[in-house]
Enzyme design. Sequence first.
Site, PDB file in Angstrom:
ATOM      1  CB  SER A   1       1.569 -21.442  -2.572  1.00  0.00           C
ATOM      2  OG  SER A   1       0.162 -21.416  -2.516  1.00  0.00           O
TER       3      SER A   1
ATOM      4  CE1 TYR B   1       1.728 -23.003   2.551  1.00  0.00           C
ATOM      5  CE2 TYR B   1       0.273 -21.992   0.931  1.00  0.00           C
ATOM      6  CZ  TYR B   1       1.188 -22.974   1.279  1.00  0.00           C
ATOM      7  OH  TYR B   1       1.545 -23.917   0.346  1.00  0.00           O
TER       8      TYR B   1
ATOM      9  CE  LYS C   1       4.860 -22.823   0.514  1.00  0.00           C
ATOM     10  NZ  LYS C   1       5.942 -23.846   0.483  1.00  0.00           N
TER      11      LYS C   1
END
Length: 248
Positions: free
Chosen positions: A109, A146, A150
């Site tokens: 991401s 998050y 990733k």
Amino acid sequence: MAQSVLLTGASGRVGSAILGELADAYTWRLLDRDPPTEDYPGEFVVADITDEKAVREAMAGMDAVIHLAGDPRKDAPWSSVLPNNIDGTRVIYEAAVAEGVETVAFASSNHAVGHYETDERTPDVYREDDDFRLDGTELPRPGNLYGVSKATGELLGRYYHDEYDLSVACVRIGNLTKDHPPIDYERGQAMWLSYRDCAHLFQRCIEADYGYEIVYGISDNDRKYYSIERAREVLGYDPQDNSAEYES
């Protein structure tokens, strides 16, 4: 050339983009922890990616893996990203090695590099003549937990490539929307990835010959914060869409 592909997180938005374009291109085995609510191509396996036995069974006989599963929330807490995004991704890599799968395409991401946007020159990165673009060679600078998960998935991919010669492509996905980019959101336009370009990019990830790569998943937008030159050069990525075509 991949003939059979395991797609994890198949029911999510990225999975929908891929299957919408490539449903007939491969023999699919789809894995998601929730039962399907619509018809999908191929076999559907209901399992959690932290279940090592179930993942190993789903991986058996596959030529390639597209790993999308995980907690997609940008504000996901550590109690979720650790098992779902980090431990689960390790299980995927481990099962791929154990079952002799040669290629893993990992959905990373833009949040893995989110804090680059705190740089003073960030407001200028949308100029068409700007040379400052992230290209995958920079160190991660996650903008949230998050993003940390990733970036960790990318590092796990590096390890499994170096240790086991697994081919791994990490795609730092930008702003994926189905019909058009966000017209009134300049940053979103610069980061836009169309559904068909998304499917094409992941197809190139499982078809091309490479070792370990980090590439950016955006369309060929006039404004770009991220470079897609590595994806073009190594993977043969040929995006067809441009957010500028939708501007009012």
